[in-house]
Design a protein around this motif. Structure first.
Motif, short mmCIF file in Angstrom:
data_model
loop_
_atom_site.label_atom_id
_atom_site.label_comp_id
_atom_site.label_asym_id
_atom_site.label_seq_id
_atom_site.Cartn_x
_atom_site.Cartn_y
_atom_site.Cartn_z
N TYR A 74 -9.00 14.63 1.69
CA TYR A 74 -8.27 13.57 2.39
C TYR A 74 -6.83 13.99 2.65
O TYR A 74 -6.27 13.71 3.72
N ARG A 75 -6.22 14.65 1.67
CA ARG A 75 -4.84 15.10 1.87
C ARG A 75 -4.76 16.16 2.97
O ARG A 75 -3.80 16.19 3.74
N ARG A 76 -5.75 17.04 3.05
CA ARG A 76 -5.78 18.02 4.14
C ARG A 76 -5.91 17.32 5.49
O ARG A 76 -5.27 17.71 6.47
N ALA A 77 -6.74 16.29 5.53
CA ALA A 77 -6.90 15.53 6.78
C ALA A 77 -5.58 14.93 7.21
O ALA A 77 -5.22 14.97 8.40
N LEU A 78 -4.84 14.39 6.26
CA LEU A 78 -3.56 13.75 6.58
C LEU A 78 -2.48 14.77 6.93
O LEU A 78 -1.55 14.45 7.67
N ARG A 79 -2.61 15.99 6.41
CA ARG A 79 -1.66 17.03 6.83
C ARG A 79 -1.87 17.39 8.29
O ARG A 79 -0.91 17.70 9.00
N THR A 80 -3.10 17.35 8.76
CA THR A 80 -3.36 17.65 10.18
C THR A 80 -3.02 16.46 11.08
O THR A 80 -2.64 16.65 12.22
N ASN A 81 -3.14 15.25 10.53
CA ASN A 81 -2.85 14.05 11.33
C ASN A 81 -2.40 12.93 10.41
O ASN A 81 -3.22 12.17 9.89
N PRO A 82 -1.08 12.78 10.21
CA PRO A 82 -0.57 11.74 9.30
C PRO A 82 -0.91 10.32 9.74
O PRO A 82 -0.81 9.40 8.92
N SER A 83 -1.29 10.12 10.99
CA SER A 83 -1.61 8.78 11.49
C SER A 83 -3.09 8.44 11.36
O SER A 83 -3.52 7.40 11.86
N ALA A 84 -3.87 9.30 10.71
CA ALA A 84 -5.31 9.06 10.58
C ALA A 84 -5.55 7.93 9.57
O ALA A 84 -5.56 8.15 8.36
N ILE A 85 -5.73 6.73 10.07
CA ILE A 85 -5.84 5.55 9.21
C ILE A 85 -7.06 5.62 8.31
O ILE A 85 -7.00 5.27 7.12
N GLN A 86 -8.18 6.08 8.85
CA GLN A 86 -9.40 6.14 8.05
C GLN A 86 -9.23 7.07 6.86
O GLN A 86 -9.60 6.73 5.73
N PHE A 135 -1.68 2.65 1.02
CA PHE A 135 -2.02 1.48 1.82
C PHE A 135 -0.79 0.85 2.47
O PHE A 135 -0.88 0.29 3.57
N LYS A 136 0.37 0.97 1.83
CA LYS A 136 1.59 0.48 2.46
C LYS A 136 1.94 1.30 3.71
O LYS A 136 2.35 0.75 4.74
N VAL A 137 1.77 2.62 3.62
CA VAL A 137 1.99 3.48 4.79
C VAL A 137 1.00 3.09 5.90
O VAL A 137 1.38 2.97 7.07
N ALA A 138 -0.25 2.89 5.51
CA ALA A 138 -1.26 2.50 6.50
C ALA A 138 -0.91 1.16 7.14
O ALA A 138 -1.12 0.97 8.35
N LEU A 139 -0.36 0.24 6.36
CA LEU A 139 0.01 -1.07 6.89
C LEU A 139 1.13 -0.95 7.93
O LEU A 139 1.13 -1.65 8.95
N ARG A 140 2.08 -0.05 7.68
CA ARG A 140 3.15 0.17 8.67
C ARG A 140 2.57 0.75 9.96
O ARG A 140 3.02 0.41 11.05
N LEU A 141 1.59 1.64 9.83
CA LEU A 141 1.01 2.28 11.01
C LEU A 141 0.10 1.33 11.79
O LEU A 141 0.16 1.27 13.01
N ARG A 142 -0.74 0.59 11.04
CA ARG A 142 -1.74 -0.25 11.70
C ARG A 142 -1.89 -1.58 10.97
O ARG A 142 -2.82 -1.79 10.21
N PRO A 143 -0.98 -2.52 11.21
CA PRO A 143 -1.10 -3.81 10.53
C PRO A 143 -2.28 -4.64 11.02
O PRO A 143 -2.58 -5.68 10.43
N ASP A 144 -2.94 -4.19 12.09
CA ASP A 144 -4.05 -4.94 12.66
C ASP A 144 -5.40 -4.47 12.15
O ASP A 144 -6.44 -4.95 12.62
#
Length: 802
Positions: free
Chosen positions: A523-535, A557-566
């Motif tokens: 999961y951390r590798r995925a986020l290094r390639t795309n920090p906006s990957a909500i899933q 989850f707080k970071v995810a909330l800032r990116l996609r509150p919807d």
């Protein structure tokens, strides 16, 4: 004098026709033709409003965080196609995800492009350069060309497929740039305004799609052909205009140099060099022209394209007006059909603007040919004129009707992704993207085996297609073929180490197997390639919860909330962290917020069930879990907690059934395995107890995990005792007590030793403890109500396309 000449060249409606009579068309003819163009386009595309978001629409619209806020203007300088992005953001601001609003904008853009084409053709046919050959017929011929182009089924992809708005929007700006230039050459006080509008349209086009890079050249060529008479005179008379138009190339330069290059295009594409791509495009261009497949071999395509290029060059050299149509055709296709490799070698939407040249050539040619024929067979001018009107009108009506019906039928394909991609794959058998997209559509419809077949077909065409490996792995997971899925995800990472979905999917598999540390790393590798990957971020938060690292999970989850509150899953994740921290009321509020965003969100119902279970309301918990599983039967924790709620109420048989289902969904989860083994070994009801199955289920755990888990060893010991194998029960109970003691859990160690005494006396253990004690034993480390890591399955936000 120059201004007057330009005005005559651009207008010229009062010149004599071939019969020696001036037949200037009145305003009614112009506006009537405009009305017909609009009417036929609306009729052809009215059923497009029933279309849904399909494939790339999900990534670029439904799941895109960027369009959720209009934001400051400078934010659009960071995306590769800022005008398209802004149009989608405005759509979302006005109507959210109501698909009809997006279709309405696409159709409006197409209508604007058709009307710009009408204006260009009308003024061109009436120009002095054409010597009055079309005098009096300009609005009718322009209307026929615009109407035929507007309803042509080849344009449906650019109009009905929402995300391909980039093509139609770029086409509109391209045409408007030329139209405004023509109007500016007519002189008058508004001359500079028209030229400014031409430059603005060109600049907006440059920010829309790369095809507009040739617009300044097309405008200059038109000027030289129909207005100024030569390139030198055009540049000398309108030096300021062409300097400003050339300056808009800086926008393309900025996009290429400063912004990240779009995937699937560029000279660095593997196995698709410039010259190989150029040879491929010879057949592709022929395919575009014939609309139903091209020459099978490159030499055939080379012959056709070479001939057309030669004729165009000859016509331009001899200053023949029709040479501009050939130049227009090739100029528009040049960015996508020359030497710049693009992963998708052919797509019908690329013909959107070039098709206009073909249609205008056919309409004008048919008019001139028909006039020659009529002059030879009909002597009377009035009869010839009315016969020509009848024959021409009938032909245009027939062609427009046939094409409009075909467009209506094509629009129906866009109601179904399966039908659309099946049609594309049938017409382009070598299109690996079409095969993969067809597979994605089948997967969304639950036809997993057929989807797997399509993915494998895509990999036959392109074995190193990383996204196809990734999507095949996601489909294999649904078929329960975990090891085969891992192989496909590993191949995807090997083909493209930056593929976010592949790392996320590997993490999801490892999480399902209980290998949480490996899952977290992926999961951390995925986020290094795309920090906006909500899933991937939500999956990481869920894995951290399972590790007991609640503070870190909360931060994710707080970071995810800032990116996609919807996104409801983000709210569920926050609720899950609060559940583990014992903040029941706060957790319930987050779960309810998720339900306000999506009343059918299964994980939110499961979260409320967990809160109810932990606060002692087993009946309410059962209702929430049942509702969650009706919405989504793939939630292992919902089955797990449902089993606990049923067990508390003495409903042991359905509890065992729920635990078996949970373990099938997540075989690596020790919480679920432990609860199933314990219930099978110690249930008060003899009809439910099954010591043999209890031992078998316990022994299927990984040996290293089994020997480190005191409670699972305790449950295994109870299973042996239930079978009468007391010596083995004692050994496992002593090992369980030792493990508990090493971990400092002395109370648990004493409890297990007490059970070992029963086994030495030849007596099995029955769990007759009251409900609170049973819950405390089964749920000491509550599993997350949302920890059901999901693999991504589509290109982009899930993962292909274009």
């Amino acid at each position: 004098m120059a201004g007057g000449t330009d005005k005559l060249a651009a207008g010229g409606a009062g010149q004599p026709n071939a019969d020696g009579q001036a037949r200037a068309a009145g305003p009614w003819a112009i506006w009537g033709s405009v009305g017909i163009v609009v009417a036929v386009a609306l009729a052809a595309y009215l059923n497009s409003f029933r279309g849904q978001f399909i494939f790339d629409d999900h990534r670029s619209i439904v799941e895109s965080p960027r369009i959720r806020r209009l934001g400051p203007p400078w934010k659009y300088f960071t995306v590769n196609r800022p005008v398209v992005e802004l149009s989608l953001a405005l759509n979302y601001r006005l109507g959210g995800l109501d698909v009809r609003g997006y279709h309405a904008v696409n159709l409006a853009v197409h209508l604007a492009a058709a009307l710009a084409l009408f204006g260009i053709v009308r003024r061109t046919l009436g120009s002095r350069r054409l010597g009055g050959r079309f005098a009096g017929a300009e609005p009718y011929l322009a209307g026929a060309a615009a109407a035929i182009w507007a309803v042509h089924p080849l344009n449906t992809q650019a109009v009905t497929y929402i995300v391909q708005r980039a093509e139609s929007l770029a086409g509109m700006f391209y045409l408007l740039s030329l139209y405004c230039t023509i109007r500016g050459t007519e002189g008058g006080r508004s001359r500079r305004r028209w030229f400014a509008a031409a430059v603005a349209a060109c600049a907006l086009g440059m920010g829309t799609k790369e095809i507009v890079v040739t617009a300044p050249l097309a405008v200059l060529l038109y000027d030289a052909t129909f207005l100024a008479g030569s390139l030198r005179r055009a540049l000398r008379k309108r030096r300021g205009l062409y300097t400003a138009l050339a300056a808009t190339w800086l926008i393309i330069v900025y996009r290429l140099v400063v912004l990240p290059a779009p995937k699937g295009a560029g000279f660095g594409l593997k196995d698709l060099g410039p010259w190989r791509y150029a040879l491929t495009q010879l057949g592709v261009i022929t395919h575009y022209l014939r609309l139903a497949g091209g020459f099978r071999d490159v030499l055939g395509g080379a012959a056709v394209v070479g001939t057309l290029l030669g004729l165009t060059a000859w016509a331009l050299f001899r200053r023949r007006a029709w040479g501009f149509l050939g130049a227009w055709f090739f100029l528009v296709l040049a960015p996508s059909s020359s030497i710049m490799p693009i992963a998708d070698v052919a797509f019908e939407h690329r013909m959107y603007l070039s098709l206009a040249a073909v249609v205008v050539a056919v309409v004008a040619g048919a008019y001139l040919l028909g006039r020659v024929v009529l002059r030879r067979v009909v002597a009377t001018a009035s009869v010839r004129r009315w016969l020509g009107v009848f024959a021409g009108g009938s032909a245009v009506l027939a062609v427009t009707t046939a094409l409009g019906i075909a467009t209506v039928r094509r629009n129906r394909d866009y109601r179904s992704e399966i039908a659309m991609w099946r049609d594309t794959a049938a017409k382009q058998p070598g299109n690996f993207r079409a095969q993969m997209n067809w597979g994605l559509a089948l997967k969304r419809s639950g036809r997993i085996d057929e989807a797997i077949e399509r993915y494998r077909e895509a990999l036959k065409i392109k074995p190193d297609y990383a996204q196809a490996h990734c999507n095949l792995g996601a489909a294999l997971i649904l078929n329960g073929e975990l090891e085969a899925a891992v192989r496909e995800f590993s191949l995807a990472v090997k083909c493209d180490p930056q593929l976010t979905d592949a790392h996320n999917n590997l993490g999801a598999v490892r999480a399902g197997q209980g290998r949480i540390d490996e899952a977290i790393e992926h999961y951390r590798r995925a986020l290094r390639t795309n920090p906006s990957a909500i899933q991937a971020r939500c999956n990481l938060g869920e894995a951290l919860i399972r590790k007991g690292q609640y503070a870190q999970a909360l931060e994710q989850f707080k970071v995810a909330l800032r990116l996609r509150p919807d996104v409801p899953a983000v709210h569920c994740g926050l609720g899950s962290v609060l559940v583990h921290q014992g903040q029941w009321d706060a957790a319930a509020r987050w779960f309810r917020r998720a339900l306000r965003l999506n009343p059918r969100h299964a994980k939110a119902h499961a979260g409320l069930g967990t809160v109810a279970l932990r606060t002692g309301n087993a009946l309410q918990a059962r209702e929430h879990f049942v509702r969650a599983l009706r919405l989504d039967g793939s939630l292992p924790d919902a089955y797990y907690h449902l089993a606990v709620a049923l067990g508390v109420r003495g409903q042991y048989r359905p509890a065992v059934k729920a635990l078996r289902r949970a373990l099938r969904l997540r075989p690596g989860d020790l919480h679920i395995r432990r609860a199933l083994v314990w219930l099978l070994a110690t249930c008060p009801l003899p009809t439910v107890r099954d010591g043999r199955e209890a031992v078998r289920v316990a022994q299927r755990a990984r040996l290293d995990e089994l020997n480190k888990d005191a409670k699972l060893l305790d449950a295994l010991a109870a299973g042996y005792a239930e079978q009468g194998r007391f010596d083995e029960a004692v050994r496992k109970a002593e090992l369980a007590a030792a493990v508990a003691a090493r971990r400092g859990r002395m109370a648990l160690a004493r409890e297990i030793r007490e059970r070992a005494k029963r086994y030495r006396a030849g007596r099995p253990y029955r769990d007759f403890r009251p409900a609170p004690a049973r819950i405390a034993y089964l749920l000491p480390e509550l599993a997350s109500p949302v920890a059901s890591s999901r693999p991504a399955s589509a290109e982009g936000a899930r993962g292909p396309a274009r």
